[in-house]
Design an enzyme around this catalytic site. Structure first.
Site, mmCIF file in Angstrom:
data_model
loop_
_atom_site.group_PDB
_atom_site.id
_atom_site.type_symbol
_atom_site.label_atom_id
_atom_site.label_comp_id
_atom_site.label_asym_id
_atom_site.label_seq_id
_atom_site.Cartn_x
_atom_site.Cartn_y
_atom_site.Cartn_z
ATOM 1 N N GLY A 1 0.813 -1.218 0.000
ATOM 2 C CA GLY A 1 0.000 0.000 0.000
ATOM 3 C C GLY A 1 0.843 1.264 0.000
ATOM 4 O O GLY A 1 2.036 1.239 -0.271
ATOM 5 N N HIS B 1 4.334 1.594 -8.044
ATOM 6 C CA HIS B 1 3.256 0.605 -8.007
ATOM 7 C C HIS B 1 2.393 0.715 -9.276
ATOM 8 O O HIS B 1 1.983 -0.292 -9.851
ATOM 9 C CB HIS B 1 2.361 0.826 -6.793
ATOM 10 C CG HIS B 1 3.052 0.688 -5.468
ATOM 11 N ND1 HIS B 1 3.303 1.765 -4.650
ATOM 12 C CD2 HIS B 1 3.547 -0.387 -4.831
ATOM 13 C CE1 HIS B 1 3.907 1.346 -3.551
ATOM 14 N NE2 HIS B 1 4.078 0.043 -3.641
ATOM 15 N N ASP C 1 13.152 -3.690 -5.767
ATOM 16 C CA ASP C 1 13.496 -4.723 -4.790
ATOM 17 C C ASP C 1 14.049 -5.916 -5.568
ATOM 18 O O ASP C 1 13.421 -6.974 -5.655
ATOM 19 C CB ASP C 1 12.247 -5.098 -3.982
ATOM 20 C CG ASP C 1 11.677 -3.898 -3.260
ATOM 21 O OD1 ASP C 1 12.141 -3.592 -2.169
ATOM 22 O OD2 ASP C 1 10.780 -3.235 -3.823
ATOM 23 N N SER D 1 7.557 4.057 -0.747
ATOM 24 C CA SER D 1 6.581 4.503 0.253
ATOM 25 C C SER D 1 7.303 5.124 1.440
ATOM 26 O O SER D 1 6.750 5.953 2.156
ATOM 27 C CB SER D 1 5.739 3.318 0.731
ATOM 28 O OG SER D 1 5.137 2.681 -0.373
HETATM 29 P P1 AMP Z 1 5.961 -2.367 -1.653
HETATM 30 O O1 AMP Z 1 4.583 -1.779 -1.543
HETATM 31 O O2 AMP Z 1 7.045 -1.418 -1.292
HETATM 32 O O3 AMP Z 1 6.080 -3.703 -0.984
HETATM 33 O O4 AMP Z 1 6.191 -2.658 -3.190
HETATM 34 C C1 AMP Z 1 5.275 -3.413 -3.927
HETATM 35 C C2 AMP Z 1 5.859 -3.671 -5.284
HETATM 36 O O5 AMP Z 1 6.141 -2.425 -5.928
HETATM 37 C C3 AMP Z 1 7.195 -4.428 -5.219
HETATM 38 O O6 AMP Z 1 7.226 -5.383 -6.271
HETATM 39 C C4 AMP Z 1 8.193 -3.336 -5.418
HETATM 40 O O7 AMP Z 1 9.419 -3.781 -5.977
HETATM 41 C C5 AMP Z 1 7.472 -2.424 -6.379
HETATM 42 N N1 AMP Z 1 8.042 -1.073 -6.312
HETATM 43 C C6 AMP Z 1 8.229 -0.305 -5.222
HETATM 44 N N2 AMP Z 1 8.843 0.845 -5.554
HETATM 45 C C7 AMP Z 1 9.050 0.807 -6.894
HETATM 46 C C8 AMP Z 1 9.637 1.693 -7.841
HETATM 47 N N3 AMP Z 1 10.152 2.869 -7.481
HETATM 48 N N4 AMP Z 1 9.684 1.306 -9.125
HETATM 49 C C9 AMP Z 1 9.174 0.108 -9.517
HETATM 50 N N5 AMP Z 1 8.587 -0.761 -8.682
HETATM 51 C C10 AMP Z 1 8.534 -0.425 -7.386
#
Ligand code: AMP
Length: 317
Positions: free
Chosen positions: A31, A37, A150, A186
Site C-alpha cells: 500500500g 506501483h 526490490d 513509500s
Molecule cells: P511495496 O509496496 O514497497 O512492498 O512494493 C510493492 C511492489 O512495488 C514491489 O514489487 C516493489 O518492488 C514495487 N516497487 C516499489 N517501488 C518501486 C519503484 N520505485 N519502481 C518500480 N517498482 C517499485
C-alpha cells in the site's frame, strides 16, 4: 472495483475467474501507492483479463526494531489510485487471518536470502517468501508483477516459484524514479526536507559507478570505491552496504565480465533506503535519462553516460 479482505471470498473470486477462463494478473503491495506501483498495475492490466492488487503490510517480514507499526498507510487514497489504474479487485487480508494462532509453516529461499538485505534484515526474505506464497495460493494468479526496485526480492520470488513448481509467470519491471533520480518508495515520506536532498546520494552513487563502468573499468573494487565515495561525502548518509554481485545468485563479484548487479542500502537519518542498477556491457551507450515524473530535464549529473530506465507518467493524480 471490488474490495475483499476475507481470504475465502478472495479464493472464491479467483476460482470463478479461472472457471470462466479469465487469466489473473496480480500485483502484491504494502500500500501507500506511488508511481512505481502504478507501473506494475499498468503492466498487469496488459497481461491479465482480471487485475488483482493486494495491500498487506506483512508483519513477519519486519524485524522487531523495524517500522511495521509506523509503516505509512492510507487505504482511502490507495483505493482511489487502484481504481484509476484499472484494478478489478483490491485484496487486503488482516494479519490475524493470514497468520492465525498456531501458524508455523514458512518458505525459506536459503541461499539468495543470505546476502545484501538478508544480512541486514535477518528473517526478512523468509517473511516475504512466506507471505507471497500464501497470497499466490489465495489469489491463484497466472502472472505476478514485481518491481526491480526490490531486485533481491524479485530474485527470491523467481527462485521460489521455480523450486516449488508454482505455475505463475513472474514479471519484473524497471525502477520508477522521481524527476531528480530518487527511486520512488513509500518510505520516502519519512524524509525531512534536508534528508530528501541527502537521499539523492544513492542515485548519484549509482550514476557515478555507471560512469566508471561505462569508461571500461571492470574491477568491482574500483567501482565500489567510487560509489562509496559519493555516499560518504553526504553527512546525513550511513552506508549499510554497497555491493557488486552476480545478477542471479547475489554473490559478490571481483570483476564484471558481462553483467553485474550494483546494490545499495543507505540510511538517511532514520530511514533505510535501497536502490540498484544492473551494469551490463550490452547497456553501454544507452541514453542517460528518461524522466519519471513528467519532467523533461536530465538530473544534475548530466555529464554521465549511463542510465537504466525509461519511465513515463502512469496517470497517478
Ligand atoms: P511495496 O509496496 O514497497 O512492498 O512494493 C510493492 C511492489 O512495488 C514491489 O514489487 C516493489 O518492488 C514495487 N516497487 C516499489 N517501488 C518501486 C519503484 N520505485 N519502481 C518500480 N517498482 C517499485
Amino acid at each position: 472495483m471490488r474490495f475483499i479482505s476475507d481470504i475465502n471470498e478472495m479464493r472464491r473470486f479467483s476460482k470463478d475467474a479461472n472457471k470462466l477462463g479469465k487469466s489473473i494478473a496480480f500485483v502484491p503491495t504494502m500500500g501507500f501507492l506511488h508511481e512505481g506501483h502504478a507501473s506494475l498495475l499498468k503492466k498487469g492490466r496488459e497481461l491479465g483479463d482480471t487485475l488483482v492488487m493486494s495491500i498487506f503490510v506483512n508483519p513477519i517480514q519486519f524485524g522487531p526494531k523495524e517500522d511495521f507499526a509506523s509503516y505509512p498507510r492510507d487505504l482511502k487514497r490507495d483505493l482511489a489510485l487502484a481504481e484509476a489504474n484499472g484494478v478489478d479487485v483490491v485484496f487486503s487480508p488482516v494479519p490475524d487471518e493470514m497468520y492465525p494462532e498456531g501458524f508455523q509453516t514458512y518458505v525459506d529461499v536459503e541461499n539468495l536470502s543470505k546476502y545484501l538485505c538478508g544480512l541486514s534484515r535477518p528473517g526478512h526474505f523468509r517473511g516475504v517468501a512466506t507471505a507471497v506464497a500464501k497470497l499466490f495460493h489465495i489469489v491463484k494468479p497466472d502472472t505476478a508483477i514485481f518491481g526491480e526496485k526490490d531486485y533481491q526480492q524479485l530474485a527470491v520470488i523467481k527462485r521460489m516459484v521455480r523450486d516449488l513448481n508454482m505455475d505463475i509467470d513472474i514479471v519484473g519491471m524497471p525502477i520508477v524514479r522521481e524527476a531528480d533520480g530518487l527511486a520512488m518508495s513509500s518510505r520516502n515520506g519519512y524524509l525531512s526536507r534536508e534528508e530528501r536532498r541527502a537521499a539523492l546520494c544513492l542515485y548519484h552513487a549509482l550514476m557515478k559507478a555507471g560512469d566508471v563502468f561505462g569508461k571500461g573499468v571492470k574491477d568491482a573494487g574500483v567501482i565500489l570505491k567510487e560509489a562509496r565515495s559519493v555516499i560518504e561525502a553526504e553527512p546525513l548518509a550511513r552506508i549499510d552496504y554497497v555491493r557488486v554481485c552476480n545478477t542471479d545468485t547475489m554473490e559478490d563479484l571481483d570483476r564484471i565480465t558481462d553483467r553485474a548487479f550494483l546494490a545499495l542500502a543507505v540510511t538517511i537519518g532514520k530511514t533505510r533506503l535501497i536502490d540498484n542498477t544492473v551494469l551490463s556491457n550490452a547497456m553501454q551507450g544507452r541514453p542517460l535519462w528518461s524522466p519519471a515524473a513528467g519532467g523533461d530535464k536530465p538530473p544534475p549529473l548530466h555529464n554521465l553516460v549511463y542510465n537504466m530506465v525509461s519511465i513515463q507518467n502512469f496517470g497517478l493524480k
